[in-house]
Design a protein around this motif. Structure first.
Motif, PDB file in Angstrom:
ATOM      1  N   MET A   1       0.823  -1.208   0.000  1.00 61.34           N
ATOM      2  CA  MET A   1       0.000   0.000   0.000  1.00 61.34           C
ATOM      3  C   MET A   1       0.854   1.255   0.000  1.00 61.34           C
ATOM      4  O   MET A   1       0.578   2.219  -0.718  1.00 61.34           O
ATOM      5  CB  MET A   1      -0.924   0.008   1.217  1.00 61.34           C
ATOM      6  CG  MET A   1      -1.921   1.158   1.205  1.00 61.34           C
ATOM      7  SD  MET A   1      -2.263   1.907   2.812  1.00 61.34           S
ATOM      8  CE  MET A   1      -0.711   2.678   3.195  1.00 61.34           C
ATOM      9  N   ASN A   2       1.916   1.273   0.806  1.00 54.68           N
ATOM     10  CA  ASN A   2       2.778   2.455   0.861  1.00 54.68           C
ATOM     11  C   ASN A   2       3.456   2.719  -0.475  1.00 54.68           C
ATOM     12  O   ASN A   2       3.631   3.883  -0.867  1.00 54.68           O
ATOM     13  CB  ASN A   2       3.830   2.279   1.956  1.00 54.68           C
ATOM     14  CG  ASN A   2       3.255   2.402   3.348  1.00 54.68           C
ATOM     15  OD1 ASN A   2       2.225   3.035   3.559  1.00 54.68           O
ATOM     16  ND2 ASN A   2       3.905   1.775   4.318  1.00 54.68           N
TER      17      ASN A   2
ATOM     18  N   GLY B   1       0.818   4.032  -2.915  1.00 54.48           N
ATOM     19  CA  GLY B   1       0.473   5.412  -2.578  1.00 54.48           C
ATOM     20  C   GLY B   1       1.620   6.386  -2.721  1.00 54.48           C
ATOM     21  O   GLY B   1       1.488   7.550  -2.334  1.00 54.48           O
ATOM     22  N   CYS B   2       2.740   5.920  -3.274  1.00 54.94           N
ATOM     23  CA  CYS B   2       3.933   6.768  -3.467  1.00 54.94           C
ATOM     24  C   CYS B   2       4.451   7.318  -2.143  1.00 54.94           C
ATOM     25  O   CYS B   2       5.009   8.415  -2.088  1.00 54.94           O
ATOM     26  CB  CYS B   2       3.644   7.900  -4.452  1.00 54.94           C
ATOM     27  SG  CYS B   2       3.177   7.347  -6.097  1.00 54.94           S
ATOM     28  N   LEU B   3       4.241   6.554  -1.076  1.00 55.43           N
ATOM     29  CA  LEU B   3       4.754   6.916   0.240  1.00 55.43           C
ATOM     30  C   LEU B   3       6.066   6.205   0.544  1.00 55.43           C
ATOM     31  O   LEU B   3       6.739   6.523   1.526  1.00 55.43           O
ATOM     32  CB  LEU B   3       3.721   6.567   1.318  1.00 55.43           C
ATOM     33  CG  LEU B   3       2.359   7.253   1.185  1.00 55.43           C
ATOM     34  CD1 LEU B   3       1.358   6.639   2.155  1.00 55.43           C
ATOM     35  CD2 LEU B   3       2.484   8.752   1.419  1.00 55.43           C
TER      36      LEU B   3
ATOM     37  N   ARG C   1       0.714  12.432  -5.346  1.00 61.16           N
ATOM     38  CA  ARG C   1      -0.044  12.018  -4.163  1.00 61.16           C
ATOM     39  C   ARG C   1      -1.260  12.912  -3.947  1.00 61.16           C
ATOM     40  O   ARG C   1      -2.322  12.433  -3.530  1.00 61.16           O
ATOM     41  CB  ARG C   1       0.851  12.044  -2.922  1.00 61.16           C
ATOM     42  CG  ARG C   1       1.860  10.906  -2.857  1.00 61.16           C
ATOM     43  CD  ARG C   1       2.528  10.842  -1.501  1.00 61.16           C
ATOM     44  NE  ARG C   1       3.381  11.988  -1.250  1.00 61.16           N
ATOM     45  CZ  ARG C   1       4.686  12.023  -1.487  1.00 61.16           C
ATOM     46  NH1 ARG C   1       5.291  10.961  -2.012  1.00 61.16           N
ATOM     47  NH2 ARG C   1       5.394  13.102  -1.211  1.00 61.16           N
TER      48      ARG C   1
ATOM     49  N   ILE D   1      -3.983  10.433  -6.462  1.00 57.55           N
ATOM     50  CA  ILE D   1      -4.359   9.404  -5.501  1.00 57.55           C
ATOM     51  C   ILE D   1      -5.231  10.028  -4.426  1.00 57.55           C
ATOM     52  O   ILE D   1      -4.874  11.048  -3.849  1.00 57.55           O
ATOM     53  CB  ILE D   1      -3.117   8.758  -4.847  1.00 57.55           C
ATOM     54  CG1 ILE D   1      -2.166   8.193  -5.907  1.00 57.55           C
ATOM     55  CG2 ILE D   1      -3.538   7.644  -3.888  1.00 57.55           C
ATOM     56  CD1 ILE D   1      -0.836   7.732  -5.346  1.00 57.55           C
TER      57      ILE D   1
ATOM     58  N   PHE E   1      -6.555   9.285  -0.773  1.00 54.29           N
ATOM     59  CA  PHE E   1      -6.267   8.399   0.361  1.00 54.29           C
ATOM     60  C   PHE E   1      -7.432   8.386   1.347  1.00 54.29           C
ATOM     61  O   PHE E   1      -7.990   9.428   1.679  1.00 54.29           O
ATOM     62  CB  PHE E   1      -5.010   8.865   1.097  1.00 54.29           C
ATOM     63  CG  PHE E   1      -3.731   8.706   0.326  1.00 54.29           C
ATOM     64  CD1 PHE E   1      -3.056   7.496   0.313  1.00 54.29           C
ATOM     65  CD2 PHE E   1      -3.200   9.774  -0.395  1.00 54.29           C
ATOM     66  CE1 PHE E   1      -1.866   7.357  -0.388  1.00 54.29           C
ATOM     67  CE2 PHE E   1      -2.019   9.639  -1.104  1.00 54.29           C
ATOM     68  CZ  PHE E   1      -1.351   8.425  -1.099  1.00 54.29           C
TER      69      PHE E   1
ATOM     70  N   ALA F   1     -11.133  12.366  -0.390  1.00 52.79           N
ATOM     71  CA  ALA F   1     -10.308  11.561  -1.290  1.00 52.79           C
ATOM     72  C   ALA F   1     -10.725  11.705  -2.747  1.00 52.79           C
ATOM     73  O   ALA F   1      -9.886  11.645  -3.651  1.00 52.79           O
ATOM     74  CB  ALA F   1     -10.379  10.086  -0.876  1.00 52.79           C
TER      75      ALA F   1
ATOM     76  N   LEU G   1      -7.274   4.951  -2.793  1.00 54.02           N
ATOM     77  CA  LEU G   1      -6.516   3.952  -2.049  1.00 54.02           C
ATOM     78  C   LEU G   1      -6.965   4.000  -0.593  1.00 54.02           C
ATOM     79  O   LEU G   1      -6.750   5.000   0.092  1.00 54.02           O
ATOM     80  CB  LEU G   1      -5.021   4.233  -2.172  1.00 54.02           C
ATOM     81  CG  LEU G   1      -4.051   3.225  -1.569  1.00 54.02           C
ATOM     82  CD1 LEU G   1      -4.234   1.845  -2.182  1.00 54.02           C
ATOM     83  CD2 LEU G   1      -2.616   3.703  -1.765  1.00 54.02           C
TER      84      LEU G   1
ATOM     85  N   ASP H   1      -6.922   2.297   3.195  1.00 58.70           N
ATOM     86  CA  ASP H   1      -6.172   1.418   4.082  1.00 58.70           C
ATOM     87  C   ASP H   1      -7.014   1.098   5.311  1.00 58.70           C
ATOM     88  O   ASP H   1      -7.210   1.955   6.176  1.00 58.70           O
ATOM     89  CB  ASP H   1      -4.858   2.086   4.490  1.00 58.70           C
ATOM     90  CG  ASP H   1      -4.007   1.192   5.380  1.00 58.70           C
ATOM     91  OD1 ASP H   1      -4.217  -0.027   5.366  1.00 58.70           O
ATOM     92  OD2 ASP H   1      -3.135   1.720   6.101  1.00 58.70           O
TER      93      ASP H   1
END
Length: 268
Positions: free
Chosen positions: A69-70, A73-75, A102, A106, A108, A176, A185, A187
């Motif tokens: 997931m990270n 999410g480009c994390l 982000r 995306i 979140f 979001a 996305l 979580d």
């Protein structure tokens, strides 16, 4: 690749070419630590998610789902492999471009809602557009439309502590989707909710997916995953299951009849 495309606009496609996937993950690996302390969190994970799909990614603690997931999410960045988001190879983007991706490509939704406590629902939903430099009047219009999508237009002036847990999560869903992202996305979005609120939030996700939104949901709950159209299961950093599900039959919320027109207003 130009910063303009990285800033939230999909890269152009060749005329007549088949639709590209929103997510294109190729032999992704991720490891932490060195030597005997090295942990392999992802082991050559490959998957594609088409536009308009609704995917649940499942796995127990340590399966690699949070790491995946990270990265999606480009994390976080992978140790190896490639990840293309809406045609953009994110490994080629600098920090500024990743921040723009982000914010604009995306949407979140987190387990803990992540709303600003002393700020009204409307202002919470406006936040991504404020960061993107959208004019105040347009921010307000689109935020109100997004709250209407999730059935909370009448709660626009309420602060988070004046809302139930399910309502707070629906505000987070509105936030979001307000930038019209390529991907929503989520979580563990129902992890802090009771059963009734869980159904309300999942109904919103189903409504958005019916309108063509692409949703990837991380969960460990079978009941939540059952609402998706596709279930991917991870074990020890590898995909061990990737099944297409029969569409569930769900009740349509009272606000669902107005959703299509409002969603078009949000994504204009």
């Amino acid at each position: 690749m130009s910063a303009r495309h990285a800033a939230g606009r999909p890269c152009p496609q060749e005329p007549g070419s088949p639709p590209r996937p929103v997510l294109d993950v190729r032999r992704l690996t991720k490891s932490y630590g060195i030597g005997t302390a090295r942990v392999q969190a992802l082991r050559e994970v490959s998957l594609e998610v088409e536009a308009g799909d609704f995917v649940a990614i499942m796995g127990s603690s340590g399966s690699g789902k949070s790491t995946l997931m990270n990265i999606l999410g480009c994390l976080d960045v992978p140790t190896g492999g490639r990840y293309l988001l809406d045609g953009t190879d994110v490994s080629r983007l600098d920090e500024r471009q990743l921040s723009l991706v982000r914010n604009r490509r995306i949407g979140f939704v987190f387990q803990s809602f992540n709303l600003i406590p002393r700020t009204a629902a409307l202002a919470n939903v406006e936040l991504p557009m404020a960061y993107a430099g959208v004019a105040r009047a347009e921010r307000r219009s689109r935020a109100l439309a997004a709250l209407k999508v999730v059935g909370l237009a009448e709660r626009a002036d309420h602060r988070p502590n004046e809302l139930s847990g399910g309502q707070q999560q629906r505000v987070a869903v509105a936030r979001a989707l307000v930038t019209s992202p390529a991907l929503i996305l989520a979580d563990e979005p129902t992890g802090n909710l009771d059963s009734r609120s869980t159904e309300d939030v999942l109904d919103v996700f189903s409504q958005l997916n019916d309108l063509g939104r692409t949703i990837v949901l991380i969960t460990h709950e079978d009941e939540v995953a059952a609402r998706a159209r596709r279930v991917i299961r991870l074990v020890d950093g590898r995909i061990v299951q990737d099944d297409r599900m029969a569409p569930p039959v769900t009740a349509v919320p009272e606000y669902g009849s107005e959703t299509p027109d409002v969603d078009r207003e949000v994504v204009r």
